[in-house]
Write a protein that holds these residues in place. Sequence first.
Motif, PDB file in Angstrom:
ATOM      1  N   TYR A  98       0.839  -1.205   0.000  1.00  0.00           N
ATOM      2  CA  TYR A  98       0.000   0.000   0.000  1.00  0.00           C
ATOM      3  C   TYR A  98       0.865   1.241   0.000  1.00  0.00           C
ATOM      4  N   ASN A  99       0.247   2.340  -0.367  1.00  0.00           N
ATOM      5  CA  ASN A  99       0.901   3.635  -0.243  1.00  0.00           C
ATOM      6  C   ASN A  99      -0.024   4.549   0.548  1.00  0.00           C
ATOM      7  N   ILE A 100       0.496   5.686   0.943  1.00  0.00           N
ATOM      8  CA  ILE A 100      -0.298   6.665   1.693  1.00  0.00           C
ATOM      9  C   ILE A 100      -0.115   8.029   1.038  1.00  0.00           C
ATOM     10  N   LYS A 101      -1.253   8.683   0.755  1.00  0.00           N
ATOM     11  CA  LYS A 101      -1.248  10.028   0.178  1.00  0.00           C
ATOM     12  C   LYS A 101      -2.121  10.929   1.035  1.00  0.00           C
ATOM     13  N   ASP A 102      -1.889  12.240   0.926  1.00  0.00           N
ATOM     14  CA  ASP A 102      -2.817  13.174   1.564  1.00  0.00           C
ATOM     15  C   ASP A 102      -4.002  13.392   0.625  1.00  0.00           C
ATOM     16  N   SER A 149      -9.269  11.129   9.539  1.00  0.00           N
ATOM     17  CA  SER A 149      -8.139  11.039  10.466  1.00  0.00           C
ATOM     18  C   SER A 149      -8.357  10.059  11.615  1.00  0.00           C
ATOM     19  N   GLN A 150      -9.596   9.961  12.124  1.00  0.00           N
ATOM     20  CA  GLN A 150      -9.814   9.061  13.260  1.00  0.00           C
ATOM     21  C   GLN A 150      -9.693   7.594  12.857  1.00  0.00           C
ATOM     22  N   LYS A 151      -9.798   7.285  11.561  1.00  0.00           N
ATOM     23  CA  LYS A 151      -9.594   5.922  11.066  1.00  0.00           C
ATOM     24  C   LYS A 151      -8.173   5.720  10.564  1.00  0.00           C
ATOM     25  N   ALA A 152      -7.397   6.806  10.505  1.00  0.00           N
ATOM     26  CA  ALA A 152      -6.014   6.726  10.045  1.00  0.00           C
ATOM     27  C   ALA A 152      -5.094   6.796  11.266  1.00  0.00           C
ATOM     28  N   TYR A 153      -4.339   7.861  11.379  1.00  0.00           N
ATOM     29  CA  TYR A 153      -3.369   7.967  12.465  1.00  0.00           C
ATOM     30  C   TYR A 153      -3.809   8.915  13.577  1.00  0.00           C
ATOM     31  N   GLY A 154      -4.996   9.492  13.442  1.00  0.00           N
ATOM     32  CA  GLY A 154      -5.624  10.237  14.518  1.00  0.00           C
ATOM     33  C   GLY A 154      -4.872  11.444  15.027  1.00  0.00           C
ATOM     34  N   TYR A 155      -5.037  11.657  16.311  1.00  0.00           N
ATOM     35  CA  TYR A 155      -4.544  12.867  16.964  1.00  0.00           C
ATOM     36  C   TYR A 155      -3.028  12.962  16.971  1.00  0.00           C
ATOM     37  N   TYR A 156      -2.327  11.837  17.003  1.00  0.00           N
ATOM     38  CA  TYR A 156      -0.870  11.877  17.127  1.00  0.00           C
ATOM     39  C   TYR A 156      -0.137  11.798  15.794  1.00  0.00           C
ATOM     40  N   GLY A 157      -0.833  11.416  14.724  1.00  0.00           N
ATOM     41  CA  GLY A 157      -0.137  11.187  13.472  1.00  0.00           C
ATOM     42  C   GLY A 157       0.756   9.961  13.636  1.00  0.00           C
ATOM     43  N   ASP A 158       1.743   9.825  12.771  1.00  0.00           N
ATOM     44  CA  ASP A 158       2.669   8.702  12.938  1.00  0.00           C
ATOM     45  C   ASP A 158       3.974   9.175  13.571  1.00  0.00           C
ATOM     46  N   GLU A 159       3.981  10.421  14.012  1.00  0.00           N
ATOM     47  CA  GLU A 159       5.129  11.058  14.655  1.00  0.00           C
ATOM     48  C   GLU A 159       6.332  11.111  13.719  1.00  0.00           C
ATOM     49  N   ASN A 160       6.058  11.084  12.401  1.00  0.00           N
ATOM     50  CA  ASN A 160       7.111  11.195  11.413  1.00  0.00           C
ATOM     51  C   ASN A 160       6.611  12.073  10.262  1.00  0.00           C
ATOM     52  N   LYS A 161       6.052  11.465   9.219  1.00  0.00           N
ATOM     53  CA  LYS A 161       5.606  12.231   8.053  1.00  0.00           C
ATOM     54  C   LYS A 161       4.120  12.581   8.089  1.00  0.00           C
ATOM     55  N   ILE A 162       3.332  11.835   8.832  1.00  0.00           N
ATOM     56  CA  ILE A 162       1.891  12.065   8.871  1.00  0.00           C
ATOM     57  C   ILE A 162       1.565  12.939  10.072  1.00  0.00           C
ATOM     58  N   GLY A 163       0.985  14.090   9.789  1.00  0.00           N
ATOM     59  CA  GLY A 163       0.668  15.039  10.849  1.00  0.00           C
ATOM     60  C   GLY A 163      -0.569  14.651  11.638  1.00  0.00           C
ATOM     61  N   ILE A 164      -0.877  15.478  12.617  1.00  0.00           N
ATOM     62  CA  ILE A 164      -2.043  15.210  13.461  1.00  0.00           C
ATOM     63  C   ILE A 164      -3.326  15.469  12.683  1.00  0.00           C
ATOM     64  N   ASN A 165      -4.331  14.659  12.964  1.00  0.00           N
ATOM     65  CA  ASN A 165      -5.662  14.803  12.365  1.00  0.00           C
ATOM     66  C   ASN A 165      -5.612  14.947  10.838  1.00  0.00           C
ATOM     67  N   LEU A 166      -4.859  14.063  10.192  1.00  0.00           N
ATOM     68  CA  LEU A 166      -4.705  14.124   8.741  1.00  0.00           C
ATOM     69  C   LEU A 166      -5.463  12.978   8.078  1.00  0.00           C
ATOM     70  N   PRO A 167      -6.514  13.292   7.296  1.00  0.00           N
ATOM     71  CA  PRO A 167      -7.173  12.236   6.523  1.00  0.00           C
ATOM     72  C   PRO A 167      -6.222  11.773   5.426  1.00  0.00           C
ATOM     73  N   ILE A 168      -6.294  10.504   5.052  1.00  0.00           N
ATOM     74  CA  ILE A 168      -5.357   9.973   4.071  1.00  0.00           C
ATOM     75  C   ILE A 168      -6.068   9.118   3.020  1.00  0.00           C
ATOM     76  N   ILE A 169      -5.364   8.927   1.912  1.00  0.00           N
ATOM     77  CA  ILE A 169      -5.800   8.031   0.849  1.00  0.00           C
ATOM     78  C   ILE A 169      -4.777   6.902   0.769  1.00  0.00           C
ATOM     79  N   CYS A 170      -5.251   5.662   0.740  1.00  0.00           N
ATOM     80  CA  CYS A 170      -4.371   4.503   0.607  1.00  0.00           C
ATOM     81  C   CYS A 170      -4.780   3.689  -0.604  1.00  0.00           C
ATOM     82  N   GLU A 171      -3.810   3.361  -1.431  1.00  0.00           N
ATOM     83  CA  GLU A 171      -4.023   2.450  -2.544  1.00  0.00           C
ATOM     84  C   GLU A 171      -3.427   1.115  -2.113  1.00  0.00           C
TER      85      GLU A 171
END
Length: 181
Positions: A98-102, A149-171
């Motif tokens: 899979y990949n992750i996009k904003d 965002s609540q189904k992705a990485y939520g309030y904390y993000g992944d503490e790397n590239k994914i910010g807080i409360n960020l909805p994402i697209i995954c293929e």
Amino acid sequence: MKHSLIILIITGFTVLGCKSPEARKPVTVSSGSFIDESIERNKSLNQKETKAIEAIIAQQPEKNYQISGNGFWYYFDTKIESDSLSTPNFGDKIVFSYNIKDLKGTTIYSKEELKIQKYAMDQEELFSGLREGLKLMKAGESATFIFPSQKAYGYYGDENKIGINLPIICEVSVFSINQKE
């Protein structure tokens, strides 16, 4: 005189010492206001994300997006209609990528970065949206998921590239599903 002064002091201490203890007042008084504010903030965030996701879906009418019962949207890029293949169950081993996009389509993590994943269904850590999305797929299928965002990485993000409360697209592409014995 000394004798009566000592008796007076002892009597005074006895009277003052017999006083029942008084309850202390709390330094701070907490109410449910923080929780109420948090609920309102989360509802507002969810509405904002839902509008943004629905706008993306409206721009892609050729894709047959569905909304899952778990609160995310998806469509199949490759769908296998065969009844001989099944979706994964608890403990099944899934090999997928899979990949992750904003929401703008900018790649956050590519399939190359994330590599091919081997996952034991519901027995290992995986963010909730992807875990639920994999349950909808059969071996050989590819799907695109849009996770709030609540189904992705939520309030904390992944503490790397994914910010807080960020909805994402995954293929996501599922290569194989090995059923638990």
